[in-house]
Write a protein that holds these residues in place. Structure first.
Motif, PDB file in Angstrom:
ATOM      1  N   GLU A 142       8.840 -60.124  47.378  1.00 10.66           N
ATOM      2  CA  GLU A 142       8.801 -58.825  46.714  1.00 10.66           C
ATOM      3  C   GLU A 142       9.407 -57.763  47.626  1.00 10.66           C
ATOM      4  OE1 GLU A 142       4.866 -57.845  45.507  1.00 10.66           O
ATOM      5  OE2 GLU A 142       4.809 -59.304  43.863  1.00 10.66           O
ATOM      6  N   SER A 184      -2.486 -63.884  38.020  1.00  8.86           N
ATOM      7  CA  SER A 184      -1.094 -64.180  38.368  1.00  8.86           C
ATOM      8  C   SER A 184      -0.960 -65.684  38.531  1.00  8.86           C
ATOM      9  CB  SER A 184      -0.692 -63.479  39.669  1.00  8.86           C
ATOM     10  OG  SER A 184       0.621 -63.836  40.043  1.00  8.86           O
ATOM     11  N   GLU A 228       1.479 -53.484  30.848  1.00 13.70           N
ATOM     12  CA  GLU A 228       2.722 -53.948  31.473  1.00 13.70           C
ATOM     13  C   GLU A 228       2.484 -55.271  32.207  1.00 13.70           C
ATOM     14  OE1 GLU A 228       6.912 -53.036  32.370  1.00 13.70           O
ATOM     15  OE2 GLU A 228       5.434 -52.219  30.974  1.00 13.70           O
ATOM     16  N   GLU A 230       4.716 -58.825  34.025  1.00 11.55           N
ATOM     17  CA  GLU A 230       5.997 -59.323  34.542  1.00 11.55           C
ATOM     18  C   GLU A 230       6.043 -60.838  34.400  1.00 11.55           C
ATOM     19  OE1 GLU A 230       7.196 -56.114  38.065  1.00 11.55           O
ATOM     20  OE2 GLU A 230       6.712 -58.209  38.572  1.00 11.55           O
ATOM     21  N   ARG A 232       8.491 -63.854  35.882  1.00  6.29           N
ATOM     22  CA  ARG A 232       9.580 -64.140  36.806  1.00  6.29           C
ATOM     23  C   ARG A 232      10.007 -65.591  36.654  1.00  6.29           C
ATOM     24  NH1 ARG A 232      10.040 -62.149  43.063  1.00  6.29           N
ATOM     25  NH2 ARG A 232      12.139 -62.949  43.458  1.00  6.29           N
ATOM     26  N   ARG A 300      15.164 -55.943  29.259  1.00 14.36           N
ATOM     27  CA  ARG A 300      13.899 -56.088  29.994  1.00 14.36           C
ATOM     28  C   ARG A 300      14.050 -56.908  31.271  1.00 14.36           C
ATOM     29  NH1 ARG A 300       9.905 -53.859  27.187  1.00 14.36           N
ATOM     30  NH2 ARG A 300      10.016 -53.747  24.902  1.00 14.36           N
ATOM     31  N   TRP A 301      15.220 -57.522  31.487  1.00 12.48           N
ATOM     32  CA  TRP A 301      15.460 -58.282  32.708  1.00 12.48           C
ATOM     33  C   TRP A 301      16.007 -57.351  33.790  1.00 12.48           C
ATOM     34  CZ3 TRP A 301      13.800 -63.169  33.267  1.00 12.48           C
ATOM     35  CH2 TRP A 301      13.513 -63.910  32.112  1.00 12.48           C
ATOM     36  N   ARG A 302      15.522 -57.519  35.029  1.00 13.02           N
ATOM     37  CA  ARG A 302      15.934 -56.654  36.127  1.00 13.02           C
ATOM     38  C   ARG A 302      17.413 -56.831  36.470  1.00 13.02           C
ATOM     39  NH1 ARG A 302      12.247 -52.708  36.381  1.00 13.02           N
ATOM     40  NH2 ARG A 302      10.188 -53.385  37.091  1.00 13.02           N
ATOM     41  N   ILE A 317      13.518 -61.123  36.866  1.00  9.49           N
ATOM     42  CA  ILE A 317      12.191 -60.640  36.497  1.00  9.49           C
ATOM     43  C   ILE A 317      12.280 -59.943  35.141  1.00  9.49           C
ATOM     44  CG2 ILE A 317      10.279 -59.111  37.123  1.00  9.49           C
ATOM     45  CD1 ILE A 317      11.204 -59.381  40.045  1.00  9.49           C
ATOM     46  N   TRP A 318      11.464 -60.414  34.191  1.00 10.08           N
ATOM     47  CA  TRP A 318      11.299 -59.758  32.890  1.00 10.08           C
ATOM     48  C   TRP A 318      10.095 -58.850  32.979  1.00 10.08           C
ATOM     49  CZ3 TRP A 318       7.498 -59.107  29.352  1.00 10.08           C
ATOM     50  CH2 TRP A 318       7.842 -58.770  28.040  1.00 10.08           C
ATOM     51  N   HIS A 319      10.214 -57.640  32.462  1.00  7.45           N
ATOM     52  CA  HIS A 319       9.089 -56.709  32.488  1.00  7.45           C
ATOM     53  C   HIS A 319       8.964 -56.043  31.131  1.00  7.45           C
ATOM     54  CE1 HIS A 319      11.669 -53.034  32.771  1.00  7.45           C
ATOM     55  NE2 HIS A 319      12.515 -53.917  33.250  1.00  7.45           N
ATOM     56  N   THR A 363      -0.082 -59.736  35.834  1.00  6.79           N
ATOM     57  CA  THR A 363      -0.551 -58.489  35.253  1.00  6.79           C
ATOM     58  C   THR A 363      -1.522 -57.832  36.214  1.00  6.79           C
ATOM     59  OG1 THR A 363      -1.795 -57.495  33.415  1.00  6.79           O
ATOM     60  CG2 THR A 363      -2.391 -59.738  34.037  1.00  6.79           C
TER      61      THR A 363
END
Length: 386
Positions: A142, A184, A228, A230, A232, A300-302, A317-319, A363
């Motif tokens: 990260e 997670s 929200e 994520e 990955r 939504r993908w980084r 990463i999808w968020h 989350t």
């Protein structure tokens, strides 16, 4: 940090199969304190010793570095910047008869820490493939807040790709790499497919595609509503390089990689047939050199499809809201062209390749036990080979 951006990663850091390690630092306290000197890099920032791939111009090069580990800091005063023991890492001396300890710094120290983490993962799970160990290291990484403050200039996919080319995917965490938590969880798939096939004297064509059903706890995600979350995804595999293409360029029929693999996640409420047809079209378009055209769901993908599928390790990463993630139930792994397909005289078009796929959802809602909800469905996981 401008020097980090101007100093490019050196050969052989561009290697597709190896983990390229950059350096960051948490060392920002001088001992003893000085009124005339101060650390050069901020706490959690990129180490002054680290190099980046921001100077690389070829779109075909991988995203490097992959990760960053502690590499120490520099001191600056009115005369310039220099190394300091309190901002370096402690290590054993190579002359133990004279002294037991010494210091180390820069990406040499960071690479040693990366090797240590790889060994720790392998010791915890000896059966894991090297492809998986590499994937877990990157998947667990990260970015620090300081990295984002220094190098993330916006929120577009190009901005995030620039962050990766500077800081890799961030700082790996051993706990995230080897454990799943209640809020997670991580799924790991180790499998192999045959990317190409040939019948008789016909040209080689793309062959296998794997569709994995993601055992998401749909009701739990729906209950979270707009919370929200994520997701990955990291896809790791090794290629067989064709070094001769460097002199001729890496485009056209002289490709550097033996093969490529790609991943794609289904869109909301997309069924198996529609998803498979969309992947088939994307695979044909890439083979024909047709640029990829994204959709609203791709926002939504980084990093996105255009940026993440470079090299032989792909992570993104999808968020978005948990309720939207509940509708994404399929993940496809499919082949991309390489010299195994085009150089028929090498007779490699019928070879199988291994890949590791790591998928996680996370989350901040700690009162939802995602792990137990998923564990009841893992036994029913299906893989569709096409």
């Amino acid at each position: 940090p401008n020097s980090n951006l101007a100093d490019g990663i050196h050969d052989p850091g561009q290697s597709w199969n190896a983990i390229c390690v950059g350096a960051y630092t948490l060392k920002d306290r001088l001992d003893p304190p000085s009124a005339t000197s101060q650390p050069l890099a901020a706490h959690g920032g990129l180490s002054p010793y680290s190099t980046t791939s921001r100077t690389w111009t070829r779109a075909q090069w991988p995203l490097k570095p992959d990760v960053v580990f502690e590499g120490g800091n520099l001191v600056r005063d009115v005369h310039g910047a220099f190394e300091h023991t309190s901002l370096s890492l402690l290590t054993t001396s190579h002359t133990p008869a004279k002294r037991l300890f010494s210091t180390t710094w820069a990406t040499s120290a960071a690479s040693a820490l990366a090797a240590r983490m790889a060994a720790q993962i392998s010791a915890a799970y000896p059966e894991l493939w090297p492809e998986t160990v590499r994937a877990l290291m990157v998947h667990s990484a990260e970015w620090t807040p300081q990295m984002k403050a220094d190098f993330l200039t916006g929120t577009t996919k190009t901005d995030y790709e620039g962050l990766v080319r500077t800081c890799g995917f961030g700082v790996p965490d051993l706990g995230r790499a080897i454990w799943s938590a209640a809020d997670s969880l991580t799924l790991i798939v180790e499998d192999k497919l045959r990317p190409f096939g040939r019948q008789g004297t016909k040209p080689a064509t793309a062959k296998d595609m794997h569709l994995h059903q993601l055992p998401w706890p749909k009701q739990s995600l729906i209950d979270l509503g707009d919370t929200e979350v994520e997701m990955r995804v990291t896809l790791s595999y090794f290629v067989e390089p064709n070094p001769g293409v460097i002199e001729r360029g890496v485009s056209g029929r002289y490709r550097y990689e033996s093969h490529g693999l790609r991943f794609e996640v289904s869109r909301d409420s997309e069924d198996v047939t529609s998803f498979r047809q969309r992947i088939n079209k994307k695979a044909r378009d890439e083979e024909d050199g047709i640029p990829y055209v994204g959709s609203a769901s791709d926002d939504r993908w980084r990093i996105g499809v255009r940026g993440r599928h470079r090299g032989s390790l792909h992570s993104d990463i999808w968020h978005g809201p948990a309720s939207a993630l509940a509708g994404l139930g399929l993940l496809g792994v499919y082949p991309a062209p390489g010299w195994w397909k085009t150089l028929l005289k090498k007779n490699r078009y019928n070879d199988d390749v291994r890949y590791s796929l790591v998928v996680s959802i996370k989350t901040q809602q700690t009162d939802v036990d995602l792990y137990n909800a998923v564990s009841t469905e893992i036994a029913n996981r299906n893989v569709i080979v096409i």
